[in-house]
Design a protein around this motif. Structure first.
Motif, mmCIF file in Angstrom:
data_model
loop_
_atom_site.group_PDB
_atom_site.id
_atom_site.type_symbol
_atom_site.label_atom_id
_atom_site.label_comp_id
_atom_site.label_asym_id
_atom_site.label_seq_id
_atom_site.Cartn_x
_atom_site.Cartn_y
_atom_site.Cartn_z
ATOM 1 N N CYS A 1 -58.813 -25.245 31.560
ATOM 2 C CA CYS A 1 -58.097 -25.246 32.834
ATOM 3 C C CYS A 1 -57.457 -26.604 33.090
ATOM 4 O O CYS A 1 -56.282 -26.679 33.478
ATOM 5 C CB CYS A 1 -59.051 -24.882 33.965
ATOM 6 S SG CYS A 1 -58.298 -24.844 35.606
ATOM 7 N N ALA A 2 -58.211 -27.685 32.872
ATOM 8 C CA ALA A 2 -57.662 -29.035 33.066
ATOM 9 C C ALA A 2 -56.514 -29.307 32.096
ATOM 10 O O ALA A 2 -55.516 -29.946 32.459
ATOM 11 C CB ALA A 2 -58.767 -30.073 32.885
ATOM 12 N N SER A 3 -56.631 -28.819 30.860
ATOM 13 C CA SER A 3 -55.562 -29.002 29.873
ATOM 14 C C SER A 3 -54.290 -28.281 30.310
ATOM 15 O O SER A 3 -53.191 -28.839 30.229
ATOM 16 C CB SER A 3 -56.017 -28.479 28.504
ATOM 17 O OG SER A 3 -57.141 -29.184 28.038
ATOM 18 N N ASN A 4 -54.431 -27.046 30.800
ATOM 19 C CA ASN A 4 -53.269 -26.293 31.251
ATOM 20 C C ASN A 4 -52.613 -26.948 32.464
ATOM 21 O O ASN A 4 -51.388 -27.005 32.565
ATOM 22 C CB ASN A 4 -53.679 -24.856 31.574
ATOM 23 C CG ASN A 4 -54.059 -24.068 30.330
ATOM 24 O OD1 ASN A 4 -53.434 -24.213 29.284
ATOM 25 N ND2 ASN A 4 -55.086 -23.247 30.435
ATOM 26 N N LEU A 5 -53.428 -27.427 33.396
ATOM 27 C CA LEU A 5 -52.868 -28.125 34.561
ATOM 28 C C LEU A 5 -52.160 -29.401 34.141
ATOM 29 O O LEU A 5 -51.102 -29.748 34.679
ATOM 30 C CB LEU A 5 -53.992 -28.436 35.555
ATOM 31 C CG LEU A 5 -54.607 -27.235 36.291
ATOM 32 C CD1 LEU A 5 -55.843 -27.652 37.067
ATOM 33 C CD2 LEU A 5 -53.584 -26.597 37.225
ATOM 34 N N THR A 6 -52.727 -30.116 33.165
ATOM 35 C CA THR A 6 -52.097 -31.346 32.667
ATOM 36 C C THR A 6 -50.754 -31.043 32.018
ATOM 37 O O THR A 6 -49.760 -31.745 32.246
ATOM 38 C CB THR A 6 -53.022 -32.051 31.663
ATOM 39 O OG1 THR A 6 -54.256 -32.378 32.305
ATOM 40 C CG2 THR A 6 -52.384 -33.329 31.143
#
Length: 556
Positions: free
Chosen positions: A372-377
């Motif tokens: 999730c953090a990777s996609n938001l980044t």
């Protein structure tokens, strides 16, 4: 579906302090192999890790409005429709009548009352309906476990007979659980019900969260979105040793309590005069407008929540615990095996809301948070668009096709290999005898064409009661129904029975345990757009990372 990996790793964590004698338990032994850090050090380390990870995500303030609109769009698309409220209210009403027939009537008791996500208005069209059979109104009255089991078994006998009539399916009493429960699915609506006895603790916690959600609408919206995200990624099931809905909602409340300035007050202030409904409601009224000075949008809160949970991954095993009661990180130890994720129960502080989370399942939760953090980044850096991000976070949502197969669960029976082998052999012998009989018939009448008789199965007709129909609500043609169990999309199922509520259930029962649907206004909360969605475009990434964002009053 593969998700892009983060292009820059998170900053290295600072070394943990050495273990001291103060970290041991009262009997001189430790309850986990890892050392335990004190509350102040844990709180400081958690806050630093959160700030470092949020900075590494490179939040672009100019893209926050687009992310905010995306999240609110998902929220509005998956909100329950009026028919979903009516179905559940009708089930509460009918189960109450069934309980009266089984156990009699003593001054209006027993009665079936709803609790959980339905009463908190945090349910989806596929959510289970939590019900409690209550024999008194006293919240302090503790019902013995053996009485609960006796009630469950007596109730299940009646439901078994109704299951044979095609009204229910999946009737399964689970009396070995910590809270004895009876699972059943209504065929007419596809709603799965979890029936317990005198579940006053569950009702009290649901009531408190219902009052808390009235303080700030962002709590309900964010809780709803995180629950959907967790369900989509298969990390919202205590049965599978992942997070419970109560632990997810508590983590969202904790995140809003620890913002600067805070959006929700500590629960210790709400429970100061007791946990009964009247006292909690009075305290909540005193905190109306408590978080109005915080102007963060749903998008900012969603990003910071994910970064908060991911940044403390290495600290859970060292005693880190989220406390809604104190509205801060604390240090706490649990029995071995129940502290992989620590979310303190604000009513019984000796209990962990996330006790069901297993060690391997906790790693799965962390992997989902990392993705999730990777996609938001990647979205913040312009490498994926909003549509791609929406698919990565919530799958390919289509509100018109939100149906899934019901979870038909059978009671566990010990498998006997010898018996199974004999059964298979018996089936083979019967098949051979049938084949021989067909050959004999063919030899006896060679000129005749033998055709098996076609049996016309008559579906039992059921005339719906006029008070149970809701002509103003469009229902799918029977027997094609929407089954709100699980999160599968585009799976049409046909259930061979009218169900308890008939073909078009829509009776809105006036039960105290139910929730009335919204009567007016759009499902998408307009104040979110007016107050939260349009006023943060001028915030720079440096301001967001430093936490020194100047709040501007828009006069909303």
């Amino acid at each position: 579906m593969a998700t892009p990996a983060a292009s820059s790793p998170a900053p290295a964590a600072a070394p943990l302090p050495p273990f001291s004698d103060d970290d041991a338990t009262s009997d001189g032994s430790t309850e986990s192999e890892a050392s335990v850090w004190d509350s102040q050090d844990l709180r400081s380390r958690a806050e630093c890790s959160e700030a470092e990870l949020l900075a590494a995500m490179s939040v672009d303030a100019s893209l926050l409005p687009a992310l905010n609109d995306l999240l609110l769009e998902v929220y509005a698309a998956l909100r329950p429709k009026p028919i979903h409220y009516q179905q559940r209210n009708a089930l509460v009403h009918d189960f109450s009548k069934m309980t009266t027939k089984i156990f009699g009537n003593n001054n209006g008791f027993p009665v079936v009352q709803a609790f959980g996500s339905f009463t908190m208005d945090l349910f989806t069209p596929k959510s289970d309906l939590d019900l409690s059979v209550n024999f008194s109104a006293d919240t302090e009255d503790q019902c013995p476990r053996n009485k609960k089991i006796k009630v469950i078994r007596k109730f299940s006998k009646v439901l078994y007979s109704l299951q044979r009539d095609g009204i229910y399916c999946g009737v399964l009493p689970v009396v070995s659980a910590k809270v004895p429960i009876l699972n059943v699915i209504d065929r007419g609506t596809g709603v799965e019900c979890d029936i317990s006895v005198e579940n006053k603790d569950g009702m009290t916690r649901s009531m408190i969260f219902k009052f808390v959600s009235s303080l700030d609408e962002r709590f309900q919206i964010l809780s709803y979105l995180v629950k959907i995200w967790a369900k989509i990624h298969d990390v919202n099931s205590p049965r599978e040793q992942t997070m419970s809905s109560m632990s997810i909602i508590s983590l969202v409340a904790f995140h809003l309590q620890t913002r600067h300035p805070p959006i929700l007050p500590p629960f210790s202030a709400l429970l100061k005069d007791g946990s009964d409904s009247a006292n909690v409601e009075k305290k909540v009224l005193l905190f109306q407008g408590f978080g109005s000075t915080n102007k963060e949008t749903i998008a900012e809160l969603f990003v910071s929540l994910m970064s908060k949970l991911l940044s403390v991954e290495s600290l859970w095993e060292h005693g880190l615990c989220a406390s809604n009661f104190e509205a801060s990180w604390i240090s706490k130890t649990w029995k071995k095996g129940v502290g992989n994720l620590s979310v303190e129960d604000f009513l019984d502080r000796s209990q962990n809301f996330a006790r069901a989370v297993g060690k391997a399942q906790m790693q799965k939760v962390c992997r989902c948070l990392t993705e999730c953090a990777s996609n938001l980044t990647y979205f913040m850096r312009g490498k994926i668009n909003a549509r791609k991000l929406k698919t990565c976070l919530f799958g390919r949502l289509n509100p018109d096709d939100l149906v899934s197969k019901p979870r038909l669960r059978d009671s566990k029976r010990k498998q006997n290999p010898k018996r199974n082998l004999e059964s298979r052999r018996g089936m083979q012998k019967r098949a051979k005898r049938a084949a021989v009989q067909q050959e004999d018939q063919a030899d006896a009448a060679p000129a005749a064409v033998v055709t098996p008789p076609v049996v016309q199965q008559q579906r039992p007709t059921q005339t719906p009661t006029p008070t149970r129909c809701c002509s103003s609500v469009g229902m799918p043609s029977w027997p094609l129904v929407t089954v709100p169990s699980g999160f599968g999309y585009g799976l049409s199922v046909r259930l061979p029975g009218p169900g308890l509520l008939g073909r078009a259930p829509g009776y809105l029962a006036g039960s105290d345990g139910g929730v009335e649907p919204p009567r007016q206004g759009p499902l998408l909360p307009m104040p979110c757009f007016a107050r939260m969605g349009r006023q943060r475009s001028s915030i720079t990434a440096e301001q967001l990372q430093s936490g020194e964002v100047k709040k501007k009053d828009t006069g909303s």
